[in-house]
Design a protein around this motif. Structure first.
Motif, PDB file in Angstrom:
ATOM      1  N   THR A  84      10.989  48.317  11.509  1.00 26.61           N
ATOM      2  CA  THR A  84      11.426  47.357  12.535  1.00 26.61           C
ATOM      3  C   THR A  84      12.498  47.442  13.561  1.00 26.61           C
ATOM      4  O   THR A  84      12.698  49.233  13.601  1.00 26.61           O
ATOM      5  CB  THR A  84      12.518  46.460  11.198  1.00 26.61           C
ATOM      6  N   ALA A  87      11.790  39.858   8.401  1.00 22.39           N
ATOM      7  CA  ALA A  87      12.912  40.132   9.699  1.00 22.39           C
ATOM      8  C   ALA A  87      14.008  40.792   8.380  1.00 22.39           C
ATOM      9  O   ALA A  87      14.557  40.270   7.683  1.00 22.39           O
ATOM     10  CB  ALA A  87      13.663  39.447  10.139  1.00 22.39           C
ATOM     11  N   LYS A 106       6.386  37.507  10.094  1.00 21.75           N
ATOM     12  CA  LYS A 106       7.741  37.075  11.053  1.00 21.75           C
ATOM     13  C   LYS A 106       8.595  36.894   9.885  1.00 21.75           C
ATOM     14  O   LYS A 106       9.476  37.302  10.144  1.00 21.75           O
ATOM     15  CB  LYS A 106       6.795  35.809  11.250  1.00 21.75           C
ATOM     16  N   ASP A 127      12.890  42.851  12.938  1.00 16.80           N
ATOM     17  CA  ASP A 127      11.895  41.767  13.683  1.00 16.80           C
ATOM     18  C   ASP A 127      10.705  43.210  13.505  1.00 16.80           C
ATOM     19  O   ASP A 127      10.694  44.694  13.953  1.00 16.80           O
ATOM     20  CB  ASP A 127      11.355  41.349  14.844  1.00 16.80           C
ATOM     21  N   ASP A 128       9.909  42.513  12.767  1.00 16.90           N
ATOM     22  CA  ASP A 128       8.797  44.008  12.371  1.00 16.90           C
ATOM     23  C   ASP A 128       7.918  44.017  13.504  1.00 16.90           C
ATOM     24  O   ASP A 128       7.407  43.133  14.345  1.00 16.90           O
ATOM     25  CB  ASP A 128       7.927  43.439  11.097  1.00 16.90           C
TER      26      ASP A 128
END
Lengths: 736, 327, 378
Positions: free
Chosen positions: C156, C114, C111, C161-162
């Motif tokens: 991403t 990023a 999380k 964001d992953d």
């Protein structure tokens, strides 16, 4: 013998099908003509020039109807030039007692009445249309048609008998009267009624006429009366010629006059738009027959005008086709433009008779992916009317060469960009307790949020840098916009001399502002984080999610917690109407190239909550309002610039909204599509453009060679699989 | 039989009334015609005066369910519900709210052939292909072929239809350049546009249908009469293709008939991705624009088709199975 | 550390009480049923197959992730330096209203990794060229190096964001939509179906009327129209609406089955002995239709997860703050037309969805074979 011939035939058909395989979406030969192919993603619903207020509808309307004036194709800043008139009229001012004022530019408070006298060029003809068709006695042929008479017709162009007529001044006046018709719900009614003398009274006259007639009909029919059904079968004929109307009057066959109650130079811009096009009375009579309404051959579908093109096919969910108007008046490609236009090839066709393209075909394309792929394969000449669909495909950098991928460069695709006169802004509700208010602390909170939500990053992430960071309400290219360093918003931005662009101040400064605003670290006095709500109606928009998360992340940098409140469109509007929201994001597209069109978004009396006006932030600052009234009717010049500068300082300080960005609009087109110059005000551009069909045909063939090998492999594989299965079945049956 | 059908048709009336009430309630329970007018008129410069004008023009100025100002019948008839929703019972769909003056009936009529041009070939092709494959699978029951086919079926069922569409467009149209990516045309010219959506429709239905038909066949094969037939010395082919197929048609037929409303209502995703102007797209557009007139018409049309299909299912039972009697 | 533990102790929560009650109910019913021979045999039979065991393991994994994502706690607010903030007056720690689930804690490395924007799987630079200032203070236009190069197994997304993290977060949404909807549906369907089938007469007429009316409206129209009712629609609302529109199918099946059972000899015998009708329904009919309920639940599950994709596409979403596979696909669709295409979002979501739906379908298939004797094929 019999089955072998059948087999042969089947094989032949299959082979023909396979070998004739092509991904060409057009019929053979279609692309070899002077035809322009493009796409649309939203079905136009209203082609009535008094009703429509959408870009995608203007793209058709403006090519069939012609207003009195238009914008010059090449000159920037935008310049109004005559189209169907002799010249651009000069305002004639009268004082409150009706006396002519001699001064060229009198003070607004002295003026009681302004008149514009417009002279129409003689000899301009409408395109061929059945409403002008007359029999030997001079009576219209299609006067009292029944359903049987018009069987098989879809558009006026399909009718057997057609005629034409010369354009007259009364046609313009008729259309202005239509704007006041309550049954038409003209979208700019509320603006025009403030300026045009007698406009509101005319509306009330019509409204009363409707009311009386309906009451009468209802009484006659009793409880079973169904207004909708009744009016479909027995349409009202609105008597446009009857009521006296001072606002627009016919002086002679080719001259008409418009009277306003105040100085309002913007009226000329309005008169470039399709609200002020000529409307022949014959067309109204033609379309207002029960049979026509039943078949939906109505003005909303069937434009009639003097423009360069005629609408010949209109299936708004499938295809639209325009063809050249053979009656089109003398109109020539401009022979001068801005410096650099000649080098860019914009003057190659100078002096040629317009229009050059014979036919235009627009195909419905819902999914942007399909549209994009078809464009790359050469089946669309340009990226389409609403070009922002290709947002993600193009990467460009302000001040440097636009970035096209190698594949696109190889194909000779060209890209045109221009900063569009649009404003995207994140509004704060000024009536809200937290984000609204005019105290220094509250202003600082809004400034801090403006800094935190750094739209330069937004531009990089979401729009591939295609935009200009906003500094205030006025977009680049309009009078009053200040470029470069002196245009920087001193409260939230600074000038980056290296990259020559505005950047937001640092997050540390924003944190400092938060402390001064009374929210150190983003915490409220009770220690919990400050929570603000983002109200929106775009839950279904796939791009919204990422945008929201980005905003959320940015605001977290100064400790503010952003929450979403999504609703459907209707309830979103309700919230805005009642002032029951905190943050919203919106855009404003210029109606005309004048700063007034943007500054009035913050004019107090335009407040959405109080008066239902376009000022949805409900910003209301006395100094600003006074300055606005002064600036509104000024001629462009240093005096106006000074007033605008002052106004800008006020809104920049109070920050009733975050000045997000001014997007860069762009259009992609293939090498065979000539004379493209970005123009953000006019939709009547195809008449200037030209196609090289031979080049297009070659390229399409080159790029689209079908690859059949996998199909053959698949068929072979299928056969291979079936053979053993068949053998087994055969064997089992025999009990082997 | 006739009395049965008449009774079923009469029974449809309260259902359709219920449908109308649900849709009306959902759309006007919380929203007023004012909101609708504003949504439709656009927002740039709209005023209350214009909203009132619009409502007056479009007959939305009436009360919603009952009109206290009227006496007698007018109490019910001079209302939005009566004038807008009850007209549907005589298949008078009225006019669209957003597309000014466009007759919904005409629009539906012009779109149905487009939807059918795509769905009927899908329907027929998938019926034949799926029956064919399911019979092969039933024939090879218990073998590796059966097991792997079952797995393939379940696998194909587990993929969202969206992926089939994207895949087909990318491979067949973009890479191999065999068929147009999307579009539509009149007459026979539409064939080349329909090849790809039909293929996708076929792929999408394949997994579920083959799996279902297979179980139906197996159920039939395990029945006594089949055993008797085999005992009599009939070949496996004859047993399967003559006796079992005939009897298995009953459940398959019901399954197929229930799908008829979907033929006409079109396929939402296919129409959208392939730019086919059918009814599915019409419905989605209306939802997006909150065009109540179109939504209620489409809901009504959908329910009518559904009810009709149900009646057909019952009738088809009696046709294929004489033991079933309609009372 | 100590504060964290107290925070967990004081402020733990179940995000979806219903998810847990679903798990609870299923376990309870499972244990109850396991005592019956019929079910014991059936389960023993299907678990003999290795494919079923694999499917079951995968499903358990998914469920575990969903449950972990539903349990969490409200941490104390911390300032920039990581110290706990105290209330200005009471000097007590302030609780963050935003919760952190167990899954969030496990996935914290993902999380917090990023980036700024798109990057390909396992890449060490951004996807597109960008103008930026290097560490040496030079302005260049190049592929910007990532902050966490090579750490993103599945790349991403637009805001960095992953994708793997998002896919894992999407599991809960998918499971809630698939399973919770059914949980809401079962009581209604069970009650109405059995009552209608058992009593017949006007009760049957009324129930039939309700479900025919509801199921005759095209489902998409019904869902969209219901969605209009809610002020700020999100996941719970969507589940509720999908429940309303999907109980009719199960109800019809149960009604038919009950009508058959009513004529069964043992039910007739009970009636003759004067057992009350309510008792007959609860003791004799409900257990004998449970296999149908279970089959419908498992097979309906995948249908609903797939339906969410379509609903997202036409604009009915679970809200911007919840991750769902449908909205990930819809959001990634336009990116496919980029050049080169951004494929990893679509592919990742595809795999994660397939990973849930395929085992669910296979398991449901096996279950049906075992439980529905008519369909037993081997």
């Amino acid at each position: 013998m019999k089955w072998t011939t059948r087999l042969n035939a089947a094989v032949l058909i299959a082979l023909a099908l396979i070998c004739g395989c092509s991904n060409n979406p057009y019929r053979s030969g279609e692309t070899e003509e002077q035809t322009y192919f493009s796409s649309f993603s939203r079905a136009p619903e209203k082609l009535d020039p008094a009703r429509s207020y959408w870009m995608h509808e203007s793209a058709i309307i403006d090519q069939v109807y012609e207003a009195a004036f238009e914008y010059h194709f090449l000159n920037r800043p935008y310049e109004i030039v005559p189209l169907t008139t002799e010249s651009i009229p000069k305002p004639i001012y009268y004082d409150k007692k009706g006396k002519l004022l001699k001064r060229k530019d009198p003070a607004p408070e002295k003026i009681g009445r302004v008149e514009y006298v417009i002279k129409v060029k003689p000899g301009i003809m409408y395109h061929d249309h059945p409403c002008f068709a007359k029999d030997k006695q001079g009576e219209p042929i299609y006067a009292n048609v029944t359903l049987a008479d018009i069987k098989g017709y879809d558009l006026p162009n399909d009718f057997e008998c057609k005629g034409t007529r010369e354009l007259e001044a009364r046609d313009y006046v008729l259309q202005i009267k239509r704007l006041a018709d309550p049954s038409i719900s003209c979208p700019i009614y509320s603006t025009i009624k403030n300026y045009m003398i007698g406009f509101e009274e005319l509306h009330d006259t019509y409204a009363k006429m409707f009311e009386d007639e309906r009451a009468k009909r209802k009484k006659a029919a009793g409880a079973s009366y169904n207004q909708e059904k009744d009016e479909q079968e027995n349409p009202f004929i609105v008597d446009y010629l009857g009521p006296e109307f001072e606002g627009a009057q016919v002086l002679d066959k080719y001259t008409y006059k418009i009277s306003l109650n105040a100085k309002y130079p913007q009226i000329l811009y309005w008169m470039c738009m399709h609200f002020f096009v000529p409307m022949p009375i014959e067309a109204l009579e033609f379309h207002c027959q029960a049979a026509m309404i039943e078949k939906h051959i109505v003005l909303n579908r069937c434009p009639v005008g003097t423009g360069p093109y005629v609408l010949t096919r209109f299936k708004p969910n499938e295809v639209m086709e325009l063809r050249r108007n053979p009656n089109y008046h003398d109109d020539f490609y401009p022979s001068e433009g801005n410096p650099g236009d000649r080098e860019a090839g914009y003057l190659d066709d100078a002096g040629k008779r317009l229009p050059m393209i014979e036919r235009q075909v627009y195909r419905m394309e819902r999914e942007s992916m399909s549209r994009w792929r078809k464009f790359l394969l050469g089946y669309y000449d340009s990226s389409g009317v609403a070009s922002d669909v290709f947002d993600s495909a193009i990467n460009m950098q302000m001040g440097s060469e636009a970035m096209l991928s190698d594949e696109m460069k190889d194909k000779g695709i060209k890209l045109l960009t221009s900063v569009s006169p649009d404003l995207t802004y994140t509004q704060f509700n000024m009536l809200d307790d937290v984000v609204g208010g005019y105290s220094e602390e509250q202003c600082k909170l809004r400034q801090a949020m403006s800094i935190a939500i750094d739209h330069n990053e937004y531009l990089d992430i979401f729009m591939n840098s295609r935009g200009v960071l906003g500094q205030g309400p006025i977009p680049p290219g309009l009078f009053g916009y200040r470029d470069g360093k002196e245009g920087t918003n001193p409260y939230i931005s600074k000038w980056d001399p290296v990259r020559e662009r505005h950047v937001r101040k640092s997050i540390e400064y924003a944190e400092q502002l938060m402390v001064e605003a009374g929210y150190p670290n983003g915490r409220k006095p009770d220690g919990t984080p400050l929570t603000v709500h983002y109200d929106h109606s775009s839950s279904g928009d796939p791009g919204f999610r990422a945008q929201f998360k980005w905003m959320h992340r940015r605001l977290q940098l100064i400790g503010i917690e952003l929450k979403e409140r999504g609703t459907d469109l209707t309830r979103y509007r309700q919230k805005r109407q009642k002032g029951n929201w905190q943050i919203m994001r919106n855009g404003w597209v210029a109606d005309y190239p004048d700063p007034e069109n943007f500054l009035f978004l913050f004019y107090g009396p335009n407040s959405r909550v109080k008066t239902g006006g376009p000022n949805s932030t409900n910003y209301d600052r006395e100094e600003y309002n006074v300055l606005f009234k002064e600036m509104e009717s000024m001629q462009n010049g240093p005096e106006r610039q000074a007033a605008i500068d002052k106004m800008m300082k006020i809104v920049q300080h109070d920050a009733p909204s975050i000045w997000d960005l001014h997007p860069v609009s762009f259009q992609l087109f293939h090498s065979w599509y000539k004379n493209n110059k970005p123009h953000n005000m006019s939709s009547n551009l195809v008449k200037y453009q030209r196609i090289d069909p031979e080049l297009r045909r070659q390229m399409q063939l080159k790029w689209n060679k079908a690859i059949l090998l996998p199909v053959y492999l698949l068929i072979a594989l299928g056969l291979l699989a079936i053979v053993p299965a068949a053998i087994t079945i055969y064997r089992r049956d025999r009990g082997l | 039989m006739l009395t049965y059908i008449i009774r079923r048709v009469l029974y449809a009336i309260p259902i359709l009334l219920g449908v109308n009430l649900i849709i009306f309630g959902l759309y006007f329970g919380l929203n007023s015609p004012d909101d609708m007018a504003e949504t439709i008129l656009g927002e740039k410069r709209v005023t209350q005066e214009q909203i009132d004008d619009w409502k007056r023009q479009h007959n939305y100025h009436l009360p919603k369910m009952y009109n206290t100002e009227e006496r007698g019948l007018g109490f019910f008839t001079q209302t939005i519900f009566w004038q807008k929703s009850m007209r549907l019972f005589i298949f008078d769909f009225g006019k669209s709210d957003t597309a000014e003056g466009k007759s919904i009936g005409d629009e539906i009529r012009s779109r149905i052939p487009n939807s059918l041009a795509m769905t009927i070939p899908i329907f027929l092709a998938s019926l034949f292909v799926n029956l064919f494959f399911s019979m092969i699978v039933a024939f090879y029951r218990g073998t590796y072929l059966d097991n792997s086919m079952r797995f393939i079926c379940v696998f194909m069922m587990s993929i969202s239809g969206m992926f089939y569409i994207i895949g087909a467009q990318t491979v067949a149209a973009q890479m191999l350049k065999l068929v147009p990516i999307s579009g539509f045309d009149a007459g026979l010219y539409k064939i080349k546009f329909l090849i790809l959506p039909i293929l996708v429709g076929l792929l999408r239905s394949f997994g579920g249908a083959v799996r279902y038909y297979r179980t139906v066949f197996l159920e039939e094969i395990n029945k006594d009469y089949v055993r008797t037939a085999r005992a009599k010395g009939l070949g496996e082919n004859k047993v399967l293709f003559k006796h079992a197929l005939k009897n298995a048609m009953i459940p398959i037929l019901t399954n197929v008939v229930v799908g008829i409303p979907f033929l006409i209502m079109g396929s939402l995703m296919l129409e959208r991705f392939f730019s086919i102007p059918g009814l599915g797209g019409y419905m989605i557009d209306a939802i997006g624009k909150q065009d109540f007139a179109v939504v209620r018409s489409m809901a009504f049309l959908g329910s009518v088709l559904y009810v009709v299909a149900l009646i057909f299912v019952d009738i088809s039972y009696t046709l294929v199975d004489p033991r079933v009697r309609l009372k | 550390m100590k504060e964290t533990i107290t925070a967990i102790w004081n402020n733990w929560y179940f995000q979806d009480f219903l998810v847990l009650s679903l798990a609870g109910t299923l376990t309870f019913v499972g244990l109850k049923l396991a005592k019956r021979d019929f079910w014991q045999i059936a389960f023993r039979q299907i678990f003999q197959r290795w494919s079923v065991r694999i499917c079951f393991t995968i499903l358990t994994l998914y469920t575990t992730v969903a449950v972990l994502d539903s349990i969490g706690y409200h941490p104390y607010l911390r300032d920039k330096d990581g110290d706990i903030e105290l209330h200005p007056e009471t000097k007590q720690p302030v609780v963050d209203s935003k919760g952190v689930s167990v899954l969030d804690i496990v996935l914290r490395p993902l999380k917090n990794n990023a980036e700024n924007t798109f990057s390909a799987p396992l890449s060490d630079q951004e996807f597109a060229k960008m103008t930026f200032t290097t560490e040496e203070g030079e302005v260049v236009r190049d592929y910007k190096p990532l902050d966490h190069p090579g750490k993103h197994l599945l790349g991403t997304d637009r805001i960095g964001d992953d994708v793997l993290y998002l896919c894992l977060k999407g599991i809960r949404t998918g499971m809630v939509i698939g399973a919770l909807t059914t949980l809401l549906v079962i009581p209604f369907a069970l009650f109405f179906g059995i009552v209608a089938g058992y009593f017949g007469g006007w009760v049957d007429d009324v129930v039939q009327y309700i479900y025919t009316t509801l199921s005759s409206i095209p489902p998409i129209l019904l869902i969209v129209s219901f969605m209009v009712l809610f002020e700020n629609p999100g996941l719970p609302q969507l589940v509720f609406i999908m429940g309303i529109t999907s109980w009719t199918g199960l109800c019809r099946v149960l009604r038919g089955e009950t009508m058959k059972l009513r004529e069964a000899e043992y039910v007739q015998a009970c009636e003759a002995m004067g057992v009350s009708r309510a008792m007959i329904m609860i003791r004799h009919i409900v257990p004998n239709v449970m296999h149908l309920v279970l089959i419908t639940v498992v097979l309906g599950f995948s249908g609903r997860v797939l339906a969410e994709v379509v609903l997202s596409y036409i604009g009915i979403s679970v809200g911007a703050e919840t991750v769902s596979w449908g909205s990930m696909i819809t959001g990634a669709l336009p990116e496919l037309s980029r050049d080169p295409a951004i494929w990893w979002q679509i592919v990742a979501t595809f795999l994660f969805m397939l990973g849930l739906i395929l085992p669910a379908n296979l398991f449901g298939d096996a279950l049906r074979d075992a439980l529905d004797p008519r369909l037993r094929t081997r």
